[in-house]
Design an enzyme around this catalytic site. Structure first.
Site, PDB file in Angstrom:
ATOM      1  N   GLY A 111       5.278   2.101  10.967  1.00 44.87           N
ATOM      2  CA  GLY A 111       4.536   3.586  11.120  1.00 44.87           C
ATOM      3  C   GLY A 111       4.249   3.733  12.573  1.00 44.87           C
ATOM      4  O   GLY A 111       4.739   3.564  13.664  1.00 44.87           O
ATOM      5  N   SER A 112       3.019   4.631  12.508  1.00 43.44           N
ATOM      6  CA  SER A 112       2.470   5.219  13.943  1.00 43.44           C
ATOM      7  C   SER A 112       1.745   4.074  14.858  1.00 43.44           C
ATOM      8  O   SER A 112       1.447   3.084  14.242  1.00 43.44           O
ATOM      9  CB  SER A 112       1.770   6.251  13.819  1.00 43.44           C
ATOM     10  OG  SER A 112       0.339   5.919  13.012  1.00 43.44           O
ATOM     11  N   LYS A 156       0.829  -1.116   0.029  1.00 42.86           N
ATOM     12  CA  LYS A 156       0.087   0.134   0.153  1.00 42.86           C
ATOM     13  C   LYS A 156       1.084   1.184   0.002  1.00 42.86           C
ATOM     14  O   LYS A 156       1.482   1.460   0.821  1.00 42.86           O
ATOM     15  CB  LYS A 156      -0.827   0.142   1.315  1.00 42.86           C
ATOM     16  CG  LYS A 156      -2.308   0.665   1.181  1.00 42.86           C
ATOM     17  CD  LYS A 156      -2.223   2.256   0.971  1.00 42.86           C
ATOM     18  CE  LYS A 156      -2.102   2.961   2.443  1.00 42.86           C
ATOM     19  NZ  LYS A 156      -1.930   4.325   2.224  1.00 42.86           N
ATOM     20  N   GLU A 213       5.579  -2.494  13.391  1.00 44.74           N
ATOM     21  CA  GLU A 213       6.743  -1.624  14.184  1.00 44.74           C
ATOM     22  C   GLU A 213       6.064  -0.395  14.397  1.00 44.74           C
ATOM     23  O   GLU A 213       5.830   0.388  13.330  1.00 44.74           O
ATOM     24  CB  GLU A 213       8.003  -1.856  13.367  1.00 44.74           C
ATOM     25  CG  GLU A 213       8.663  -3.144  13.185  1.00 44.74           C
ATOM     26  CD  GLU A 213       8.926  -3.792  14.579  1.00 44.74           C
ATOM     27  OE1 GLU A 213       9.363  -3.149  15.398  1.00 44.74           O
ATOM     28  OE2 GLU A 213       9.058  -4.934  14.574  1.00 44.74           O
ATOM     29  N   GLY A 240      -1.985   3.614  13.754  1.00 45.89           N
ATOM     30  CA  GLY A 240      -2.007   3.229  12.440  1.00 45.89           C
ATOM     31  C   GLY A 240      -1.751   1.652  12.687  1.00 45.89           C
ATOM     32  O   GLY A 240      -2.834   0.559  12.403  1.00 45.89           O
ATOM     33  N   GLY A 241      -0.821   1.258  13.422  1.00 40.77           N
ATOM     34  CA  GLY A 241      -0.211  -0.198  13.538  1.00 40.77           C
ATOM     35  C   GLY A 241      -1.368  -0.912  14.389  1.00 40.77           C
ATOM     36  O   GLY A 241      -1.544  -2.111  14.066  1.00 40.77           O
ATOM     37  N   CYS A 262      12.144   6.658  14.501  1.00 38.19           N
ATOM     38  CA  CYS A 262      11.294   5.695  15.623  1.00 38.19           C
ATOM     39  C   CYS A 262      12.445   5.610  16.654  1.00 38.19           C
ATOM     40  O   CYS A 262      11.931   5.116  17.830  1.00 38.19           O
ATOM     41  CB  CYS A 262      10.993   4.590  14.948  1.00 38.19           C
ATOM     42  SG  CYS A 262      12.088   3.570  14.119  1.00 38.19           S
TER      43      CYS A 262
HETATM   44  P1  NAP Z   1       1.684   6.155   9.667  1.00 42.02           P
HETATM   45  O1  NAP Z   1       0.659   7.622   9.670  1.00 42.02           O
HETATM   46  O2  NAP Z   1       1.013   5.295  10.686  1.00 42.02           O
HETATM   47  O3  NAP Z   1       1.591   5.541   8.260  1.00 42.02           O
HETATM   48  C1  NAP Z   1       1.994   4.382   7.921  1.00 42.02           C
HETATM   49  C2  NAP Z   1       1.046   3.825   6.883  1.00 42.02           C
HETATM   50  O4  NAP Z   1      -0.001   3.153   7.383  1.00 42.02           O
HETATM   51  C3  NAP Z   1       0.470   4.800   5.637  1.00 42.02           C
HETATM   52  O5  NAP Z   1       0.465   3.842   4.401  1.00 42.02           O
HETATM   53  C4  NAP Z   1      -1.039   5.065   6.336  1.00 42.02           C
HETATM   54  O6  NAP Z   1      -1.681   5.349   5.345  1.00 42.02           O
HETATM   55  C5  NAP Z   1      -1.291   3.776   6.932  1.00 42.02           C
HETATM   56  N1  NAP Z   1      -2.302   3.790   8.004  1.00 42.02           N
HETATM   57  C6  NAP Z   1      -1.970   4.649   9.260  1.00 42.02           C
HETATM   58  N2  NAP Z   1      -3.121   4.789   9.761  1.00 42.02           N
HETATM   59  C7  NAP Z   1      -3.852   4.038   9.228  1.00 42.02           C
HETATM   60  C8  NAP Z   1      -5.194   3.230   9.618  1.00 42.02           C
HETATM   61  N3  NAP Z   1      -5.760   3.599  10.731  1.00 42.02           N
HETATM   62  N4  NAP Z   1      -5.746   2.502   8.607  1.00 42.02           N
HETATM   63  C9  NAP Z   1      -5.360   2.165   7.594  1.00 42.02           C
HETATM   64  N5  NAP Z   1      -3.972   2.453   7.232  1.00 42.02           N
HETATM   65  C10 NAP Z   1      -3.255   3.524   7.995  1.00 42.02           C
HETATM   66  O7  NAP Z   1       3.240   6.459   9.860  1.00 42.02           O
HETATM   67  P2  NAP Z   1       4.026   7.503   9.324  1.00 42.02           P
HETATM   68  O8  NAP Z   1       3.489   8.997   9.642  1.00 42.02           O
HETATM   69  O9  NAP Z   1       4.230   7.258   7.982  1.00 42.02           O
HETATM   70  O10 NAP Z   1       5.579   7.510   9.968  1.00 42.02           O
HETATM   71  C11 NAP Z   1       5.727   8.159  11.304  1.00 42.02           C
HETATM   72  C12 NAP Z   1       5.474   7.104  12.585  1.00 42.02           C
HETATM   73  O11 NAP Z   1       6.149   5.809  12.143  1.00 42.02           O
HETATM   74  C13 NAP Z   1       6.305   7.493  13.862  1.00 42.02           C
HETATM   75  O12 NAP Z   1       5.529   7.312  15.064  1.00 42.02           O
HETATM   76  C14 NAP Z   1       7.411   6.678  13.921  1.00 42.02           C
HETATM   77  O13 NAP Z   1       7.979   6.471  15.179  1.00 42.02           O
HETATM   78  C15 NAP Z   1       7.097   5.562  13.335  1.00 42.02           C
HETATM   79  N6  NAP Z   1       8.204   4.554  12.633  1.00 42.02           N
HETATM   80  C16 NAP Z   1       8.401   3.404  13.197  1.00 42.02           C
HETATM   81  C17 NAP Z   1       9.432   2.496  12.655  1.00 42.02           C
HETATM   82  C18 NAP Z   1       9.910   1.303  13.330  1.00 42.02           C
HETATM   83  O14 NAP Z   1      10.791   0.707  12.602  1.00 42.02           O
HETATM   84  N7  NAP Z   1       9.482   1.039  14.389  1.00 42.02           N
HETATM   85  C19 NAP Z   1      10.156   3.047  11.674  1.00 42.02           C
HETATM   86  C20 NAP Z   1       9.910   4.386  11.135  1.00 42.02           C
HETATM   87  C21 NAP Z   1       8.711   5.039  11.633  1.00 42.02           C
HETATM   88  P3  NAP Z   1      -2.142   6.887   5.197  1.00 42.02           P
HETATM   89  O15 NAP Z   1      -1.041   7.804   5.053  1.00 42.02           O
HETATM   90  O16 NAP Z   1      -3.350   6.909   4.245  1.00 42.02           O
HETATM   91  O17 NAP Z   1      -2.867   7.373   6.471  1.00 42.02           O
END
Ligand code: NAP
Length: 494
Positions: free
Chosen positions: A207-208, A150, A231, A211-212, A268
């Site tokens: 991601g967040s 996606k 993650e 979302g996760g 992250c």
């Molecule tokens: P994000 O907003 O959670 O987005 C990640 C993906 O998931 C996007 O494709 C997003 O689609 C999708 N998504 C998010 N919420 C969703 C939901 N409720 N339903 C369906 N799909 C959903 O994360 P981000 O802003 O890209 O990245 C920043 C975050 O990632 C920070 O919190 C950071 O700490 C974390 N992160 C973690 C790691 C790790 O390895 N643990 C690495 C890098 C980043 P949409 O954009 O359409 O919402």
């Protein structure tokens, strides 16, 4: 370019094709899978500067960082391909039968086999390494699974170019149709439809937390629940132990000002929480950290959504009772820039207020002043699961504070000594994952070839004759892989 969101009907067609591809691809040898992954690495390189420039435009990330990230992604693909071929991840084991035992012991042989189509969601802050051809995709291909990505709406063009590179490699390697699909969807319904589709057998997400956790819940509410390896965010606590802090307060402050603001804090593994015991040394540290932060220039964040989330979450943290601002960058912030900021609060304030445990994604960190070591231990025990934890400590600090060491070990996936958490080496011994809420399954991680195991499951073959077994489990071991044969690790044939 504007990409149309996939409809539920289109997603059904994509998943049917992926399911069909699965039954062909899962029979491909480890060598064939590895060749495909290496071909993707070549195609990524072939995308040249255009890919880097597209990513720069979409993410505001600097050129050097993006070149480094692409090189890392290529390294991931190549090194996971090598790991795929070596087959250690298969955890092949053989217990030969003893027919004249009472009752007779059957011949039993076990190995990992692929789960099925994997849906991958990448993060905005890693347009290459944790996105379209990133770690999750590489692991799924190594395991023998088709992938459906996606696209992240914050870098669709970059994602589209990488997807094309994967499809070129798929064609060159004669992969089945449906081995890889790139799906657009700027609304959550697309993600939901992918996760709940019956042919989806696992999900990889970076991601967040919100979302996760949402994807994890959808994965678990299905008639047939599936693993969702998410993650998520983390605040990566750093503990300043007394002896070390006394001898190196200034050095630690300078080191951490760099780590907190690296990549505008958009990692992250950003150190969002620093914990010390109040006194002259901690005051010196806070002062020096504040000074260094004042001199750090604000920089552009990934996109306007990330900037507004940073402002909102930081504002919310700073508004909490007894939380004080220490310092902000002296340079005026421009539109879409993140202002480096340090706050402080007492140990008791932290213990009383769960808001202070929430990730503020950006160049922000809070320093917690504990009144003594028992309070520092209490703070450590109160923490949720983390991707990493760090000790800035001397050997004495460690040997004299076993309760703190044990409390911290219990909450993190990676335990760092006298270094910074930012920067995650890609190697087999890395653990990038941690107890919930850092990840949804702390037994696995998303960096390093061990991540392949997430997309496979064990199957035991009982009483099968040698010629009918998969090559990995045949007596001859023509693949030359490591196997546990009657409890001994060996590459020898039986
Ligand atoms: P994000 O907003 O959670 O987005 C990640 C993906 O998931 C996007 O494709 C997003 O689609 C999708 N998504 C998010 N919420 C969703 C939901 N409720 N339903 C369906 N799909 C959903 O994360 P981000 O802003 O890209 O990245 C920043 C975050 O990632 C920070 O919190 C950071 O700490 C974390 N992160 C973690 C790691 C790790 O390895 N643990 C690495 C890098 C980043 P949409 O954009 O359409 O919402």
């Amino acid at each position: 370019m504007n990409y149309k969101d996939f409809s539920v009907e289109e997603i059904d067609i994509v998943m049917q094709q992926a399911w069909h591809a699965f039954h062909i691809y899962r029979k491909f040898s480890l060598t064939q899978r590895a060749a495909f992954m290496k071909a993707i690495a070549i195609e990524l390189e072939n995308c040249g500067d255009t890919l880097i420039h597209t990513a720069m435009q979409e993410t505001n990330l600097p050129e050097a960082r993006l070149r480094g990230e692409r090189a890392r992604t290529i390294f991931q693909l190549n090194s996971y391909a090598e790991a795929c071929e070596k087959g250690i991840w298969l955890a092949a084991s053989i217990d030969t039968g003893i027919p004249d035992k009472t009752p007779p012991k059957p011949d039993i042989r076990k190995m990992l086999v692929p789960l099925g189509p994997v849906v991958v969601f990448g993060a905005s802050n890693f347009p290459f390494a944790y996105s379209t051809a990133g770690g999750d995709t590489a692991c799924a291909f190594a395991a023998g699974c088709p992938v459906i990505v996606k696209a992240h709406p914050a870098h669709v063009e970059t994602s589209e170019m990488v997807a094309k590179a994967i499809l070129v490699a798929a064609e060159k390697c004669q992969m089945p149709k449906g081995i890889f699909t790139h799906v657009h969807g700027a609304n959550f319904e697309v993600g939901k439809a992918l996760v709940i589709h019956p042919y989806t057998k696992a999900v990889g997400f970076t991601g967040s937390y919100s979302g996760g956790k949402q994807l994890f819940d959808w994965g678990n509410q299905r008639k047939e629940p599936i693993p969702v390896f998410a993650e998520m965010g983390s605040i990566n606590p750093v503990f300043l132990l007394p002896e070390k802090l006394k001898s190196s307060a200034n050095d630690i402050a300078v080191l951490y000002a760099g780590s907190i603001t690296l990549g505008v804090g958009q990692f992250c593994t950003n150190p969002g929480l620093i914990i010390g015991i109040d006194g002259d040394a901690l005051q010196t540290f806070i002062h020096d950290l504040g000074k260094a932060i004042q001199k750090t220039e604000p920089a552009l964040m990934l996109h306007s959504g990330i900037v507004s989330a940073y402002k909102k979450n930081k504002g919310h943290a700073l508004l909490q009772e007894d939380v004080h601002l220490v310092a902000e960058s002296e340079t005026m912030v421009e539109e879409n820039q993140g202002l480096p900021t340090i706050a402080t609060a007492s140990g008791q304030t932290f213990l009383n207020n769960p808001v202070l445990q929430q990730e503020v994604f950006g160049p922000y960190s809070i320093v917690i002043r504990c009144k003594d070591m028992p309070e520092m231990i209490e703070v450590a025990k109160s923490l949720e699961g983390q991707l990493s934890s760090t000790f800035m400590a001397t050997e004495n600090d460690i040997t004299e504070n076993d309760e703190l060491v044990e409390a911290v070990k219990n909450i993190c996936g990676r335990f760092i000594l006298n270094n910074v958490p930012t920067g995650v080496e890609v190697c087999l011994s890395m653990q990038h994952g941690g107890p919930f809420p850092a990840s949804t399954d702390s037994r696995f991680g998303s960096v390093g070839a061990d991540g392949i195991k997430r997309f496979a499951r064990p199957i035991a073959f009982q009483n099968w004759s040698n010629n009918l077994l998969p090559d990995e489990l045949k007596n001859e071991n023509t693949l030359g892989i490591w196997r546990t044969v009657n409890n001994e690790l060996t590459k020898e044939a039986l």
